[in-house]
Design an enzyme around this catalytic site. Structure first.
Site, short mmCIF file in Angstrom:
data_model
loop_
_atom_site.label_atom_id
_atom_site.label_comp_id
_atom_site.label_asym_id
_atom_site.label_seq_id
_atom_site.Cartn_x
_atom_site.Cartn_y
_atom_site.Cartn_z
N TRP A 56 -3.46 3.57 12.23
CA TRP A 56 -3.51 3.24 10.80
C TRP A 56 -4.20 4.39 10.12
O TRP A 56 -5.35 4.66 10.43
CB TRP A 56 -4.31 1.95 10.56
CG TRP A 56 -4.29 1.56 9.11
CD1 TRP A 56 -5.22 1.88 8.15
CD2 TRP A 56 -3.28 0.80 8.44
NE1 TRP A 56 -4.85 1.37 6.95
CE2 TRP A 56 -3.66 0.70 7.10
CE3 TRP A 56 -2.08 0.20 8.85
CZ2 TRP A 56 -2.89 0.02 6.15
CZ3 TRP A 56 -1.33 -0.47 7.91
CH2 TRP A 56 -1.74 -0.56 6.57
N TYR A 66 -11.12 -1.79 14.81
CA TYR A 66 -11.82 -0.65 14.23
C TYR A 66 -13.28 -0.53 14.66
O TYR A 66 -13.80 0.55 14.79
CB TYR A 66 -11.82 -0.75 12.70
CG TYR A 66 -10.47 -0.60 12.05
CD1 TYR A 66 -9.99 0.65 11.71
CD2 TYR A 66 -9.67 -1.71 11.79
CE1 TYR A 66 -8.75 0.81 11.10
CE2 TYR A 66 -8.43 -1.55 11.17
CZ TYR A 66 -7.97 -0.30 10.84
OH TYR A 66 -6.75 -0.15 10.26
N GLN A 70 0.80 -1.22 0.00
CA GLN A 70 0.00 0.00 0.00
C GLN A 70 0.84 1.27 0.00
O GLN A 70 0.38 2.33 -0.38
CB GLN A 70 -0.92 0.00 1.23
CG GLN A 70 -1.90 -1.14 1.20
CD GLN A 70 -2.63 -1.26 2.54
OE1 GLN A 70 -2.17 -1.92 3.45
NE2 GLN A 70 -3.76 -0.59 2.66
N GLU A 92 -3.34 -1.63 14.62
CA GLU A 92 -4.08 -0.71 13.76
C GLU A 92 -5.31 -0.22 14.49
O GLU A 92 -6.01 -0.99 15.14
CB GLU A 92 -4.55 -1.40 12.47
CG GLU A 92 -3.43 -1.82 11.54
CD GLU A 92 -3.92 -2.43 10.23
OE1 GLU A 92 -5.11 -2.27 9.88
OE2 GLU A 92 -3.09 -3.08 9.56
N GLU A 123 -3.56 -10.20 9.95
CA GLU A 123 -4.99 -10.52 9.75
C GLU A 123 -5.28 -11.80 8.97
O GLU A 123 -6.06 -11.78 8.02
CB GLU A 123 -5.69 -9.37 8.99
CG GLU A 123 -5.66 -8.05 9.65
CD GLU A 123 -6.41 -6.98 8.84
OE1 GLU A 123 -6.71 -7.20 7.65
OE2 GLU A 123 -6.70 -5.92 9.41
#
Ligand SMILES: *[C@@H]1O[C@H](CO)[C@@H](O)[C@H](O)[C@H]1NC(C)=O
Ligand SMILES: *[C@@H]1O[C@H](CO)[C@@H](O)[C@H](O)[C@H]1NC(C)=O
Ligand SMILES: *[C@@H]1O[C@H](CO)[C@@H](O)[C@H](O)[C@H]1NC(C)=O
Ligand SMILES: *[C@@H]1O[C@H](CO)[C@@H](O)[C@H](O)[C@H]1NC(C)=O
Ligand SMILES: *[C@@H]1O[C@H](CO)[C@@H](O)[C@H](O)[C@H]1NC(C)=O
Length: 481
Positions: A424, A317, A51, A381, A175
């Site tokens: 993140w 998240y 990324q 993250e 992940e």
């Protein structure tokens, strides 16, 4: 030395000259500050190779499954449509390390590009962040084959040997629990395998591939860790762990059925990996619902898995609510979501699908503490997606991050063994699923051929927090006391 080794080595060397002396702020009751965290608690921000780096065809890098996937599924936005150039970190790393220093980070989390092989701020390095070398996918279907265990271990050996003397914190896999869902059940992530009706792919089998891939991920992880412990750890003195995507999972109603469904959802989303890592076997609730599809660990494999993590990395998240969703069809026709017999509903503010309330993180840390013996945890993250065109004023992101830090302080005071926190992401990058949304503390002008970086208000807020300043205008009342 091959070129990539040179770049990674230069990045690591550049870190060692970056100090991070944070002045110690005056204590002020009722306002969250860096002083609310224990001495030695590490704050950072993160990126991943595909990324951030770009330079997809330079210096002998070969394609990964993520290149293949991104080229086949271009977003069609004006953000980076794939990782060919991404945020060009491969060429701009020195400038980016200056940003890290200006922001006051203690640590930087990034990943090594397996297919490039083959970068003090503490380096927290991930070995696999979705970007499997395409050649392994082509040769033997990558993670679907047990051959991956030996190849991943050989790759890990190169990483430890070449960089291990400078890496403080290794993560084997990023992940894997999201990899199995995105890559092998819905097929919306690389390598894009699935079967109907669970997704629309040219190949794959959503019914059993996720279970096989998860099994191989766990065995590849524990094999690499076992190698590190045997050959490197005593000398290099780093720690090694794995990373999982973690929701806070709550029952949609307090009915007996929804509460039972919530337990199943925990088993399927995260117990699938956490139970083998801490207890040596898959959760009973999973075995009951999957029949013979779930592979079995040998006694040796089970022993190698138990405590194969010095710390657990989590990407947190969201809160999800779970409803019972009974399935009556045969197990050999259902995917892992159907096997779970539970339906997840995202708790969200209506625009982003994200929840600015921080209590989910606190509850989740409490759950991990109680269920897995209060393991050392690193929040790898946590962040908030916004339209990439928001150049400066990302107030909701600042609110999201500060509510989550408050939640983290409450957890720490209540005994959570969390050691670090990474935002993140450090800057805007190519993003897999969020289309035009990015997570960067720093705005990247993708229309500028120099891809210039600019601090958003969140970068200024985080820098002020890290440096113990209170003049950001974003310090918050701290409701715990
Ligand atoms: C990172 O590793 C160092 C030792 O290398 C350790 O002291 C520290 O607690 C680790 N941090 C996390 C977040 O695990
Ligand atoms: C379920 O019960 C808990 C504890 O009594 C309560 O806090 C929560 O709001 C209830 N949830 C729902 C959806 O009613
Ligand atoms: C299991 O481990 C033992 C000792 O650690 C070893 O001697 C044996 O060969 C292993 N068995 C298998 C099937 O790998
Ligand atoms: C699925 O399972 C049923 C019974 O549980 C069995 O009759 C059938 O043959 C199986 N189908 C396949 C494709 O394995
Ligand atoms: C604090 O920890 C104890 C023991 O794990 C637990 O029973 C309690 O619910 C926790 N409190 C909060 C606010 O998380």
């Amino acid at each position: 030395m091959r070129p990539l080794r040179r770049v990674v080595a230069l990045l690591l060397a550049a870190f060692s000259v970056v100090g991070s002396a944070a002045p110690s702020p005056a204590r002020s009751e009722g306002i969250i500050s860096r002083d609310d965290f224990p001495a030695g608690f590490v704050f950072g921000a993160g990126t991943s190779a595909y990324q951030w780096e770009g330079a997809a065809a330079e210096d002998g890098r070969t394609p990964s499954v993520w290149d293949t996937h991104a080229r086949a599924h271009a977003h069609g936005g004006d953000d980076p449509v794939n990782g060919d150039v991404a945020a060009d970190g491969y060429h701009k790393y020195k400038e980016d390390i200056k940003l890290m220093k200006e922001t006051g980070l203690d640590a930087y989390r990034f990943s090594i590009s397996w297919s490039r092989l083959i970068p003090r701020i503490q380096p927290h390095v991930t070995m696999f962040h979705y970007d499997l070398p395409q050649i392994l996918e082509d040769e033997y279907d990558g993670w679907l084959s047990p051959q991956i265990i030996g190849d991943f271990t050989a790759y890990a050996d190169v990483c430890f040997r070449e960089f291990g003397d400078r890496v403080t914190n290794w993560t084997t896999l990023n992940e894997p629990n999201a990899l199995v869902a995105l890559g092998y059940d819905s097929g919306i992530g690389p390598p894009g395998r699935c079967s109907k009706p669970f997704g629309d792919c040219s190949r794959g089998n959503s019914v059993d591939e996720p279970y096989i891939v998860a099994h191989n991920c766990l065995l590849a992880h524990s094999s690499a860790v076992s190698l590190y412990k045997r050959k490197y750890q005593a000398k290099q003195k780093g720690l090694i762990g794995i990373n999982l995507y973690i929701y806070n999972i709550l029952p949609f109603t307090n009915s007996t059925e929804d509460i039972a469904a919530t337990k199943r959802a925990r088993a399927f989303y995260t117990g699938w990996f956490l139970d083998p890592l801490y207890h040596g076997d898959y959760p009973l609730l999973m075995k009951e619902n999957t029949g013979s599809k779930l592979p079995i660990f040998s006694q040796n494999q089970s022993e190698q898995l138990i405590n194969s993590v010095d710390f657990l990395g989590i990407n947190y998240y969201k809160i999800i609510y779970v409803k019972d969703d009974p399935q009556n069809g045969p197990i050999n026709k259902s995917d892992y979501v159907a096997d779970m017999s539970a339906k997840a509903i995202l708790a969200s503010d209506s625009t982003t699908g994200f929840h600015v309330l921080g209590f989910g993180l606190q509850e989740e840390l409490e759950y991990l503490k109680q269920s897995y013996g209060n393991p050392p945890i690193c929040i790898h993250e946590n962040g908030y997606p916004m339209h990439q065109h928001v150049v400066f004023d990302d107030g909701p992101r600042v609110e999201f991050l500060s509510t989550h830090l408050r939640s983290l302080v409450i957890s720490l005071r209540n005994g959570s063994n969390t050691r670090g926190y990474f935002v993140w992401s450090l800057m805007d990058m190519y993003e897999l699923l969020s289309l035009r949304n990015t997570y960067g503390l720093y705005y990247v002008d993708f229309a500028d051929k120099d891809l210039k970086r600019y601090p958003r208000s969140s970068a200024i807020w985080y820098a002020n927090f890290l440096k113990g300043r209170r003049d950001s205008g974003c310090t918050e009342r701290f409701s715990d006391h």
